[in-house]
Design a protein around this motif. Structure first.
Motif, PDB file in Angstrom:
ATOM      1  N   MET A 134      76.818  35.218  33.977  1.00  0.00           N
ATOM      2  CA  MET A 134      75.508  35.023  33.387  1.00  0.00           C
ATOM      3  C   MET A 134      74.413  35.053  34.441  1.00  0.00           C
ATOM      4  N   LYS A 135      74.693  34.483  35.597  1.00  0.00           N
ATOM      5  CA  LYS A 135      73.714  34.500  36.686  1.00  0.00           C
ATOM      6  C   LYS A 135      73.458  35.934  37.146  1.00  0.00           C
ATOM      7  N   PHE A 136      74.517  36.746  37.184  1.00  0.00           N
ATOM      8  CA  PHE A 136      74.373  38.155  37.554  1.00  0.00           C
ATOM      9  C   PHE A 136      73.468  38.873  36.555  1.00  0.00           C
ATOM     10  N   CYS A 137      73.693  38.639  35.264  1.00  0.00           N
ATOM     11  CA  CYS A 137      72.892  39.287  34.228  1.00  0.00           C
ATOM     12  C   CYS A 137      71.432  38.850  34.309  1.00  0.00           C
ATOM     13  N   THR A 138      71.210  37.563  34.528  1.00  0.00           N
ATOM     14  CA  THR A 138      69.848  37.045  34.637  1.00  0.00           C
ATOM     15  C   THR A 138      69.120  37.647  35.824  1.00  0.00           C
ATOM     16  N   ASP A 139      69.835  37.778  36.946  1.00  0.00           N
ATOM     17  CA  ASP A 139      69.223  38.304  38.165  1.00  0.00           C
ATOM     18  C   ASP A 139      68.901  39.790  38.052  1.00  0.00           C
ATOM     19  N   TRP A 151      68.569  53.686  29.251  1.00  0.00           N
ATOM     20  CA  TRP A 151      68.843  52.647  28.255  1.00  0.00           C
ATOM     21  C   TRP A 151      70.232  52.034  28.382  1.00  0.00           C
ATOM     22  N   VAL A 152      71.225  52.827  28.778  1.00  0.00           N
ATOM     23  CA  VAL A 152      72.590  52.304  28.820  1.00  0.00           C
ATOM     24  C   VAL A 152      72.758  51.133  29.800  1.00  0.00           C
ATOM     25  N   PRO A 153      72.181  51.174  31.028  1.00  0.00           N
ATOM     26  CA  PRO A 153      72.321  50.007  31.915  1.00  0.00           C
ATOM     27  C   PRO A 153      71.764  48.724  31.297  1.00  0.00           C
ATOM     28  N   PHE A 154      70.625  48.828  30.602  1.00  0.00           N
ATOM     29  CA  PHE A 154      70.044  47.666  29.932  1.00  0.00           C
ATOM     30  C   PHE A 154      70.986  47.144  28.855  1.00  0.00           C
ATOM     31  N   LEU A 155      71.607  48.060  28.105  1.00  0.00           N
ATOM     32  CA  LEU A 155      72.543  47.651  27.058  1.00  0.00           C
ATOM     33  C   LEU A 155      73.798  47.014  27.661  1.00  0.00           C
ATOM     34  N   ILE A 156      74.265  47.556  28.783  1.00  0.00           N
ATOM     35  CA  ILE A 156      75.449  47.002  29.433  1.00  0.00           C
ATOM     36  C   ILE A 156      75.185  45.575  29.907  1.00  0.00           C
ATOM     37  N   VAL A 157      73.999  45.336  30.495  1.00  0.00           N
ATOM     38  CA  VAL A 157      73.653  43.979  30.937  1.00  0.00           C
ATOM     39  C   VAL A 157      73.595  43.035  29.747  1.00  0.00           C
ATOM     40  N   ASN A 158      73.044  43.492  28.624  1.00  0.00           N
ATOM     41  CA  ASN A 158      73.021  42.665  27.422  1.00  0.00           C
ATOM     42  C   ASN A 158      74.432  42.321  26.951  1.00  0.00           C
ATOM     43  N   MET A 159      75.316  43.310  26.949  1.00  0.00           N
ATOM     44  CA  MET A 159      76.693  43.069  26.505  1.00  0.00           C
ATOM     45  C   MET A 159      77.439  42.146  27.470  1.00  0.00           C
ATOM     46  N   LEU A 160      77.166  42.292  28.763  1.00  0.00           N
ATOM     47  CA  LEU A 160      77.755  41.377  29.744  1.00  0.00           C
ATOM     48  C   LEU A 160      77.228  39.960  29.542  1.00  0.00           C
ATOM     49  N   GLY A 161      75.941  39.863  29.189  1.00  0.00           N
ATOM     50  CA  GLY A 161      75.382  38.546  28.884  1.00  0.00           C
ATOM     51  C   GLY A 161      76.064  37.891  27.697  1.00  0.00           C
ATOM     52  N   LEU A 162      76.332  38.682  26.659  1.00  0.00           N
ATOM     53  CA  LEU A 162      77.062  38.153  25.498  1.00  0.00           C
ATOM     54  C   LEU A 162      78.462  37.717  25.895  1.00  0.00           C
ATOM     55  N   ALA A 163      79.125  38.544  26.732  1.00  0.00           N
ATOM     56  CA  ALA A 163      80.473  38.183  27.191  1.00  0.00           C
ATOM     57  C   ALA A 163      80.446  36.900  28.008  1.00  0.00           C
ATOM     58  N   SER A 222      82.496  33.583  27.002  1.00  0.00           N
ATOM     59  CA  SER A 222      83.558  33.177  27.930  1.00  0.00           C
ATOM     60  C   SER A 222      83.149  31.992  28.809  1.00  0.00           C
ATOM     61  N   LYS A 223      81.890  31.540  28.654  1.00  0.00           N
ATOM     62  CA  LYS A 223      81.351  30.425  29.448  1.00  0.00           C
ATOM     63  C   LYS A 223      81.445  30.715  30.949  1.00  0.00           C
TER      64      LYS A 223
END
Length: 312
Positions: free
Chosen positions: A261-266, A239-251, A255-256
């Motif tokens: 964002m492309k990394f998180c989407t991929d 679960w933690v990797p999924f949560l980290i990707v979500n938090m990176l997506g929010l960041a 931060s625009k």
């Protein structure tokens, strides 16, 4: 902002500028398909076996049995959709928009219900073993299960709105398409908060339970300690990797940062597949290996009864 919005709201096709080469996409798709296939092979028979055989349940409390049966049912409903997603990864989504929305909604309902059930099961075991307290009579158990599913159904409603069929790698896919960044942020926050609460409760409950086991001679059982550690580590890893990707997506949104964002989407599809793998391992962690907890609960109950008798 509009440029970032287009990156966040839709999944970028393989023809987009700056997108990873097809070989990289094919590798990620292959990894996802392999993980999902493994989940189907392990998880579907495992959860069916739990529902039919109910192993090591004779000495459990009725609440523990109800929660583990509910967990197995939710995991099974989640996993039986995997052949559709494997087909979609390989050949594109060909089942229509309505099926896209309803199947995605079912998956999110099951995932939310699994998380809520794991929270309830962790707290129930913690209270019963550590504090010697029992939860609910028969009627209360039914209400608890109904409440878990009701909360899961409500939390999953946004999926019915944002799921659309879009082009990914020149194939139609069932993906989330957000109407605004506000909607994207709200859903990411909901997923992240739900995951963090679940992980925190599981870690807290089982660490306290382990300390109780270590302190009490009656509960001194290496197998129980190993099982508790396995539950914490497995839940944390998946679960933690999924949560980290979500938090990176929010960041990335705040931060625009288009690259982030492309990394998180991929990467999100791979980490989402790990969540399915957690559902595949649930029957082995929570059902087939539960006799150690039953023994601990019975010994704690016997100890409490002896203490009460001495006081009287």
């Amino acid at each position: 902002m509009e440029q970032l919005n287009s990156t966040v709201v839709t999944t970028i096709s393989s023809s987009s500028p700056g997108h990873p080469p097809p070989s990289s996409q094919d590798f990620r798709a292959l990894v996802t398909v392999v993980v999902l296939s493994l989940c189907s092979i392990l998880g579907i028979p495992g959860n069916i076996a739990v529902i039919i055989l109910r192993p090591n349940w004779q000495q459990m409390s009725s609440l523990s049995q109800s929660l583990m049966l509910n967990l197995a049912v939710a995991d099974l409903l989640n996993l039986i959709t995997l052949p559709l997603w494997i087909h979609a990864f390989l050949h594109g989504w060909s089942f229509g928009l309505l099926a896209c929305k309803l199947i995605s909604y079912l998956i999110y309902c099951c995932i939310h219900c699994c998380l809520l059930t794991v929270i309830a099961l962790s707290l129930q075991r913690y209270l019963q073993v550590v504090h010697g307290k029992k939860w609910f009579q028969q009627r209360g158990q039914k209400r608890l299960l109904a409440l878990l599913w009701l909360v899961a159904i409500i939390l999953s409603i946004p999926v019915l709105v944002d799921r659309q069929i879009i082009s990914v790698r020149n194939l139609p896919q069932c993906e989330s398409v957000y109407s605004s960044l506000t909607e994207q942020v709200a859903l990411l926050l909901e997923e992240t908060v739900m995951g963090i609460v679940s992980v925190s409760v599981v870690v807290f409950a089982y660490i306290r339970l382990k300390r109780k086991v270590d302190r009490a001679a009656l509960f001194n059982n290496p197998q129980t300690t190993c099982l508790i550690t396995s539950i914490i580590v497995t839940f944390f890893i998946f679960w933690v990797p999924f949560l980290i990707v979500n938090m990176l997506g929010l960041a990335a949104i705040f931060s625009k940062n288009e690259k982030l964002m492309k990394f998180c989407t991929d990467k999100k599809s791979i980490f989402r597949a790990l969540v399915f793998l957690n559902s595949s391992l649930d029957p082995f962690l929570y059902a087939f290996a539960s006799r150690n907890f039953c023994t601990a609960c019975l010994k704690q109950e016997h100890k409490n009864n002896c203490s009460t008798s001495q006081e009287i």
